[in-house]
Design an enzyme around this catalytic site. Structure first.
Site, mmCIF file in Angstrom:
data_model
loop_
_atom_site.group_PDB
_atom_site.id
_atom_site.type_symbol
_atom_site.label_atom_id
_atom_site.label_comp_id
_atom_site.label_asym_id
_atom_site.label_seq_id
_atom_site.Cartn_x
_atom_site.Cartn_y
_atom_site.Cartn_z
ATOM 1 N N HIS A 130 0.847 -1.191 0.000
ATOM 2 C CA HIS A 130 0.000 0.000 0.000
ATOM 3 C C HIS A 130 0.883 1.242 0.000
ATOM 4 C CE1 HIS A 130 -2.705 -3.144 1.615
ATOM 5 N NE2 HIS A 130 -3.567 -2.547 0.823
ATOM 6 N N HIS A 176 -3.796 -6.633 -6.013
ATOM 7 C CA HIS A 176 -3.701 -7.778 -5.111
ATOM 8 C C HIS A 176 -5.091 -8.216 -4.659
ATOM 9 C CE1 HIS A 176 -3.442 -4.164 -2.545
ATOM 10 N NE2 HIS A 176 -4.024 -4.881 -1.600
ATOM 11 N N GLU A 178 -7.223 -3.226 -5.691
ATOM 12 C CA GLU A 178 -7.602 -4.550 -5.212
ATOM 13 C C GLU A 178 -8.614 -5.243 -6.112
ATOM 14 O OE1 GLU A 178 -6.835 -3.934 -0.453
ATOM 15 O OE2 GLU A 178 -8.899 -3.752 -1.166
ATOM 16 N N TYR A 200 -11.269 -2.471 -7.809
ATOM 17 C CA TYR A 200 -11.239 -1.010 -7.795
ATOM 18 C C TYR A 200 -9.810 -0.520 -7.594
ATOM 19 C CZ TYR A 200 -10.407 -0.912 -2.797
ATOM 20 O OH TYR A 200 -9.825 -1.065 -1.571
ATOM 21 N N HIS A 239 -7.559 -9.074 3.551
ATOM 22 C CA HIS A 239 -6.824 -9.791 2.517
ATOM 23 C C HIS A 239 -6.752 -11.272 2.877
ATOM 24 C CE1 HIS A 239 -5.273 -5.645 2.672
ATOM 25 N NE2 HIS A 239 -5.226 -5.748 1.356
ATOM 26 N N GLU A 263 -11.531 -8.330 13.992
ATOM 27 C CA GLU A 263 -11.834 -6.899 14.004
ATOM 28 C C GLU A 263 -13.082 -6.554 14.813
ATOM 29 O OE1 GLU A 263 -11.788 -4.889 10.255
ATOM 30 O OE2 GLU A 263 -10.023 -5.983 9.546
ATOM 31 N N GLU A 268 -4.978 2.279 -3.142
ATOM 32 C CA GLU A 268 -5.554 0.946 -2.950
ATOM 33 C C GLU A 268 -5.836 0.416 -4.346
ATOM 34 O OE1 GLU A 268 -5.938 -1.188 -0.706
ATOM 35 O OE2 GLU A 268 -6.625 -0.374 1.201
ATOM 36 N N CYS A 306 -13.104 -5.273 5.855
ATOM 37 C CA CYS A 306 -12.325 -5.535 4.646
ATOM 38 C C CYS A 306 -11.021 -6.204 5.068
ATOM 39 C CB CYS A 306 -12.001 -4.240 3.914
ATOM 40 S SG CYS A 306 -13.442 -3.294 3.424
ATOM 41 N N TRP A 344 -14.275 2.409 -2.076
ATOM 42 C CA TRP A 344 -14.687 1.082 -2.526
ATOM 43 C C TRP A 344 -16.146 0.822 -2.165
ATOM 44 C CZ3 TRP A 344 -10.887 2.020 1.074
ATOM 45 C CH2 TRP A 344 -11.170 1.675 2.403
#
Length: 194
Positions: free
Chosen positions: A26, A33, A117, A105, A70, A88, A115, A68, A162
């Site tokens: 980032h 990614h 992704e 996006y 990964h 989270e 970003e 959100c 996003w």
């Protein structure tokens, strides 16, 4: 000793082309990614919104969808959704329903951080209290889906870039988020089909 988290790098067709440390991807030249977005709903159809912690590298303090993150290399995205919801927001929930398998996006912050992704979108329904992790989440808010979606589309709610792109696509699935039909996992990009 903990090892650094890695993300899956992908090409424009969604094929995995390698991995990289999450802390390195980032910046001003963010490579495409694999990621995910998730929307948590309660049984009344309210969506859980989160304000990103103020110390986050990307979009600190910005309101966004529920969670959100990964997928780790070799981790199916739906498992990553559930792992991050637990970390989270203290939520233990299943299943994670795939809604938008090919969402992608690119967004640039005012300071130039990008970003970029390939970001399948999931829905999770819960009936448990939320316990936000302050390392990730500054605040939470439950909002009726219709009110939220209209606020985003009318520009009345400040929201992450996003999420702003995802909401119109989700609205196309129908007016009631609890009745949206899941997409097929076969429609996921190749890197996410594990």
């Amino acid at each position: 000793m903990t090892t650094e988290e890695h993300v899956v790098l992908v090409d424009g067709a969604g094929h995995a082309i390698g991995t990289a440390p999450k802390t390195s991807v980032h910046g001003h030249e963010t490579p495409l990614h694999l990621a995910f977005s998730s929307y948590v709903f309660d049984h009344e159809g309210r969506v859980l919104l989160t304000r990103r912690a103020d110390h986050k590298v990307t979009w600190p303090g910005v309101w966004t969808n529920s969670c959100c993150g990964h997928p780790l290399p070799g981790e199916p995205p739906e498992r990553a959704v559930l792992r991050r919801l637990s970390y989270e927001l203290g939520l233990r929930a299943e299943p994670a329903d795939l809604l938008l398998p090919t969402f992608a996006y690119r967004a640039v912050m005012p300071n130039g951080i990008v970003e970029h992704e390939l970001c399948p979108v999931y829905r999770v329904t819960v009936d448990a209290p939320v316990a936000p992790n302050p390392e990730e989440v500054g605040e939470v808010l439950w909002m009726p889906w219709k009110e939220f979606a209209e606020g985003v589309q009318n520009g009345l709610l400040a929201i992450s870039p996003w999420c702003r792109e995802q909401v119109p696509l989700l609205k196309e699935l129908g007016s009631d988020p609890l009745t949206w039909h899941p997409a097929s996992a076969a429609d996921l990009p190749p890197a996410a089909r594990l």
